[in-house]
Design a protein around this motif. Structure first.
Motif, PDB file in Angstrom:
ATOM      1  N   VAL A  18       0.881  -1.176   0.000  1.00 47.54           N
ATOM      2  CA  VAL A  18       0.000   0.000   0.000  1.00 47.54           C
ATOM      3  C   VAL A  18       0.915   1.222   0.000  1.00 47.54           C
ATOM      4  CG1 VAL A  18      -1.891   1.205   1.160  1.00 47.54           C
ATOM      5  CG2 VAL A  18      -1.702  -1.293   1.337  1.00 47.54           C
ATOM      6  N   PRO A  19       1.228   1.790  -1.172  1.00 47.71           N
ATOM      7  CA  PRO A  19       2.240   2.846  -1.263  1.00 47.71           C
ATOM      8  C   PRO A  19       1.954   4.070  -0.392  1.00 47.71           C
ATOM      9  CG  PRO A  19       1.653   2.047  -3.451  1.00 47.71           C
ATOM     10  CD  PRO A  19       0.688   1.437  -2.501  1.00 47.71           C
ATOM     11  N   ASP A  20       0.697   4.508  -0.349  1.00 46.21           N
ATOM     12  CA  ASP A  20       0.358   5.689   0.446  1.00 46.21           C
ATOM     13  C   ASP A  20       0.701   5.480   1.915  1.00 46.21           C
ATOM     14  OD1 ASP A  20      -1.397   5.424  -1.954  1.00 46.21           O
ATOM     15  OD2 ASP A  20      -2.008   7.439  -1.353  1.00 46.21           O
TER      16      ASP A  20
ATOM     17  N   VAL B 224       7.402  12.562  -4.813  1.00 43.47           N
ATOM     18  CA  VAL B 224       7.724  13.287  -6.036  1.00 43.47           C
ATOM     19  C   VAL B 224       7.602  12.384  -7.262  1.00 43.47           C
ATOM     20  CG1 VAL B 224       9.603  14.436  -7.280  1.00 43.47           C
ATOM     21  CG2 VAL B 224       9.160  15.003  -4.887  1.00 43.47           C
ATOM     22  N   GLU B 225       7.927  11.105  -7.094  1.00 43.79           N
ATOM     23  CA  GLU B 225       7.842  10.156  -8.212  1.00 43.79           C
ATOM     24  C   GLU B 225       6.414   9.715  -8.502  1.00 43.79           C
ATOM     25  OE1 GLU B 225      10.497   7.017  -7.196  1.00 43.79           O
ATOM     26  OE2 GLU B 225      12.263   8.311  -7.214  1.00 43.79           O
ATOM     27  N   GLY B 226       5.457  10.198  -7.712  1.00 45.82           N
ATOM     28  CA  GLY B 226       4.050   9.920  -7.981  1.00 45.82           C
ATOM     29  C   GLY B 226       3.591   8.539  -7.587  1.00 45.82           C
ATOM     30  N   GLU B 227       4.187   7.967  -6.531  1.00 43.02           N
ATOM     31  CA  GLU B 227       3.814   6.614  -6.136  1.00 43.02           C
ATOM     32  C   GLU B 227       2.495   6.548  -5.387  1.00 43.02           C
ATOM     33  OE1 GLU B 227       6.942   4.666  -4.027  1.00 43.02           O
ATOM     34  OE2 GLU B 227       8.460   5.089  -5.563  1.00 43.02           O
ATOM     35  N   ALA B 228       1.987   7.695  -4.905  1.00 40.52           N
ATOM     36  CA  ALA B 228       0.766   7.684  -4.098  1.00 40.52           C
ATOM     37  C   ALA B 228      -0.470   7.487  -4.957  1.00 40.52           C
ATOM     38  CB  ALA B 228       0.651   8.988  -3.318  1.00 40.52           C
TER      39      ALA B 228
ATOM     40  N   ILE C 128      -3.461  13.451  -1.812  1.00 38.05           N
ATOM     41  CA  ILE C 128      -3.090  14.094  -0.555  1.00 38.05           C
ATOM     42  C   ILE C 128      -1.900  13.418   0.103  1.00 38.05           C
ATOM     43  CG2 ILE C 128      -4.737  12.707   0.764  1.00 38.05           C
ATOM     44  CD1 ILE C 128      -3.501  16.309   1.462  1.00 38.05           C
ATOM     45  N   SER C 129      -1.694  12.129  -0.145  1.00 33.15           N
ATOM     46  CA  SER C 129      -0.626  11.406   0.534  1.00 33.15           C
ATOM     47  C   SER C 129       0.739  11.983   0.200  1.00 33.15           C
ATOM     48  CB  SER C 129      -0.662   9.918   0.169  1.00 33.15           C
ATOM     49  OG  SER C 129      -1.890   9.342   0.553  1.00 33.15           O
ATOM     50  N   GLY C 130       0.994  12.240  -1.083  1.00 30.46           N
ATOM     51  CA  GLY C 130       2.278  12.792  -1.483  1.00 30.46           C
ATOM     52  C   GLY C 130       2.505  14.179  -0.901  1.00 30.46           C
ATOM     53  N   ALA C 131       1.474  15.018  -0.939  1.00 29.17           N
ATOM     54  CA  ALA C 131       1.608  16.369  -0.397  1.00 29.17           C
ATOM     55  C   ALA C 131       1.831  16.323   1.107  1.00 29.17           C
ATOM     56  CB  ALA C 131       0.349  17.179  -0.715  1.00 29.17           C
TER      57      ALA C 131
ATOM     58  N   ARG D  32       7.536  23.249  -3.889  1.00 26.44           N
ATOM     59  CA  ARG D  32       6.931  22.051  -4.501  1.00 26.44           C
ATOM     60  C   ARG D  32       5.495  21.857  -4.027  1.00 26.44           C
ATOM     61  NH1 ARG D  32      10.912  17.464  -6.238  1.00 26.44           N
ATOM     62  NH2 ARG D  32      12.869  18.594  -6.435  1.00 26.44           N
ATOM     63  N   ILE D  33       5.274  22.058  -2.720  1.00 20.91           N
ATOM     64  CA  ILE D  33       3.919  21.880  -2.196  1.00 20.91           C
ATOM     65  C   ILE D  33       2.988  22.952  -2.762  1.00 20.91           C
ATOM     66  CG2 ILE D  33       2.512  21.760  -0.115  1.00 20.91           C
ATOM     67  CD1 ILE D  33       5.045  20.911   1.394  1.00 20.91           C
ATOM     68  N   ALA D  34       3.502  24.179  -2.882  1.00 25.78           N
ATOM     69  CA  ALA D  34       2.677  25.260  -3.440  1.00 25.78           C
ATOM     70  C   ALA D  34       2.268  24.947  -4.874  1.00 25.78           C
ATOM     71  CB  ALA D  34       3.443  26.580  -3.378  1.00 25.78           C
ATOM     72  N   ALA D  35       3.215  24.385  -5.648  1.00 26.67           N
ATOM     73  CA  ALA D  35       2.894  24.010  -7.031  1.00 26.67           C
ATOM     74  C   ALA D  35       1.823  22.929  -7.042  1.00 26.67           C
ATOM     75  CB  ALA D  35       4.150  23.517  -7.746  1.00 26.67           C
ATOM     76  N   PHE D  36       1.930  21.970  -6.119  1.00 26.69           N
ATOM     77  CA  PHE D  36       0.921  20.907  -5.992  1.00 26.69           C
ATOM     78  C   PHE D  36      -0.437  21.515  -5.635  1.00 26.69           C
ATOM     79  CE2 PHE D  36      -1.552  17.944  -3.527  1.00 26.69           C
ATOM     80  CZ  PHE D  36      -1.402  16.721  -4.172  1.00 26.69           C
TER      81      PHE D  36
END
Length: 559
Positions: free
Chosen positions: A158-160, A194-198, A202-205, A230-234
């Motif tokens: 479960v990546p998240d 950052v690699e987008g595994e979530a 919301i998990s990545g942020a 990075r978070i602001a861009a997200f």
């Protein structure tokens, strides 16, 4: 969810899950509502809850999550029901700050899965219990639960869960002073984000937010700023007012440190607006930071007004600094000690309080307590291993050394502190250190060097608009320019008597006996003298009295 949206391909809500995964919240919400109109399923209610979460619709979040919880439970799907209960616990904290209600949801989740073999729900439960422990200040428990969540996430794929558990564990390790270990785990978690595994955006942020908060704990401001970007861009990409509020609040902290107070104020005011409309329970952090900014600007009434809006204990340290500014070191000391009782021993979160405590204890003449606080600060700075933290420790050590009559030890500590703070871009803190160095040099009758440091402090504080500290710096400059037999126009005759006896090295009890007054009255006179003459400690007051010729006049009167 445990399963990916793709696994719901046969469900009428499949199109809604696709829209949700792409961050198109409004479209996803309409599709989930259409699906629910034809068939109420737990998965569709859960999906609707997520669209509401991103759109800051608290009422729908709770209604939809609770409906999903009941439907999962009714279907005998205990793991997913427990997972919904765990998210509801987080929602109670995020939207309402309701820790007791959150604990109730976590207890319901436990009852559902405690007798089952370990699964994703156990991992989510561990993560959210760790998150609650972290907010409560229990970093040790937070770390243990984060590690359990991460291990289950990896084992159950479960990546998240793996990512967030790792981030929570890393954050807790940093808070406990195990910086290298903690940052290593945070780096791993954010790399995965950052690699987008979530699966859930919301998990990545959230993983990145853990890293930013930890960077600010150890005062690694460059790194914090980079990750805020990075978070602001997200947040911009997904239209999250909540994440924008977090970023703006942290940006405010960075710019406050850098002395760019106009920008800091703009970010903090925007954060307060965003939090108020999205997650009111989190607005306190931005209010407290804005109050600290106003304190530094000399806007005492405005700072106090902002603190009155904060219901939590987060405002205690700013109130302590305000008390210290007003010359009420005893109240400042009491407030800081109260704050520290709620912080674990060895936690880096104790550092700001210890900085204030050193100053307060020096001002009240409690040198042993000031020394103990400075020693703890030094130990924590070694654990943090960042230049700003080490500078804080050296400044405290230097102030204690001066109070103990050891200027030769203090001088290199002050000089190293100034150099470090200028290098990392902290003009306010560097100016404060210059004032300490100037006071020390003046006590040694090195007036030219003392004047130079005071002038540099005045210029730096004027440039950033630090009105409160600027007044103190100008008085220090005036002291450097005054003749050595300084007059004391603001001091009453009785305060002059107390100051003269301080110069003789008498304690409060001895002064009380000599003047036939109470110790409490002596303490009040000492506090007034320190405030009126803008002196940091009894030792500084004694040295001032010697320069003013009071000690000499005392000796002549004794003859």
């Amino acid at each position: 969810m445990n399963e990916s949206p793709a696994s719901l391909a046969t469900d009428p809500a499949h199109a809604a899950w696709v829209e949700l995964s792409e961050g198109r919240w409004q479209a996803a919400r309409e599709l989930f509502r259409q699906a629910l109109a034809s068939s109420e399923t737990a998965a569709a209610w859960e999906g609707l809850s997520w669209t509401a979460w991103w759109l800051d619709d608290a009422a729908t979040v709770f209604d939809a999550r609770e409906r999903a919880f009941r439907l999962y439970k009714r279907a005998g799907d205990a793991p997913n029901a427990a997972r919904m209960a765990a998210w509801l616990a987080a929602d109670e904290l995020d939207f309402h700050g309701a820790a007791a209600v959150a604990s109730g949801w976590l207890a319901r989740a436990h009852r559902l899965v405690d007798d089952l073999d370990p699964g994703p729900a156990h991992g989510w439960l561990a993560f959210f219990e760790g998150y609650v422990a972290s907010m409560r200040g229990d970093a040790e428990l937070a770390g243990e639960l984060g590690a359990r969540a991460a291990e289950l996430g990896r084992r159950l794929e479960v990546p998240d869960l793996a990512m967030l558990g790792l981030a929570l564990e890393g954050s807790a390790l940093v808070a406990r002073g195990r910086t290298d270990e903690g940052m290593s785990r945070l780096d791993e978690a954010t790399a995965a984000a950052v690699e987008g595994e979530a699966a859930l955006p919301i998990s990545g942020a959230w993983a990145c937010c853990f890293l930013v908060s930890s960077c600010l704990t150890v005062r690694d401001l460059e790194r914090a700023s980079e990750w805020c970007d990075r978070i602001a861009a997200f947040a911009e990409r997904y239209g999250s007012r909540y994440l924008l509020a977090f970023c703006r609040s942290e940006y405010g902290a960075v710019y406050l440190w850098r002395g760019d107070w106009e920008r800091a104020g703009s970010f903090l005011e925007a954060a307060i607006e965003d939090y108020s409309r999205s997650r009111p329970a989190f607005v306190s952090s931005a209010l407290v930071q804005l109050a600290e900014l106003q304190r530094r600007r000399g806007l005492v009434a405005e700072a106090a007004r902002l603190l009155d809006e904060v219901s939590s204990g987060a405002a205690t340290l700013v109130r302590a600094r305000l008390a210290l500014d007003a010359g009420d070191a005893a109240t400042a000391s009491e407030l800081v000690e109260r704050h520290l009782r709620g912080q674990d021993e060895g936690s880096l979160r104790r550092v700001p309080a210890l900085e204030v405590l050193v100053r307060a204890k020096l001002a009240t003449g409690e040198l042993d307590q000031a020394h103990a606080a400075a020693r703890e600060l030094e130990e924590l700075s070694r654990a943090a291993a960042t230049a700003p933290m080490q500078a804080a420790a050296k400044l405290a050590q230097g102030m204690v050394a001066i109070a103990r009559g050891d200027p030769e030890l203090a001088r290199p500590l002050f000089e190293d502190t100034i150099d470090t703070l200028l290098q990392v871009g902290a003009p306010f803190e560097a100016a404060q250190a210059r004032l300490e160095l100037s006071r020390m040099l003046l006590e040694l009758e090195r007036r030219e060097a003392a004047e130079r440091e005071a002038r540099l402090a005045v210029d730096a504080l004027a440039a950033i608009g630090a009105a409160g500290e600027l007044g103190r710096a100008r008085r220090q400059l005036e002291a450097c320019l005054a003749p050595s037999a300084t007059v004391l126009p603001a001091v009453t005759p009785r305060e002059r008597d107390v100051l003269r006896l301080l110069a003789e090295g008498l304690t409060n009890r001895q002064i009380a006996e000599r003047l036939v007054i109470s110790e409490h009255t002596v303490h009040r006179h000492v506090t007034n003298v320190l405030r009126k003459l803008d002196l940091p400690s009894r030792a500084a007051a004694a040295a001032y009295a010697v320069r003013a010729g009071l000690a000499e006049s005392a000796a002549r009167s004794d003859d």
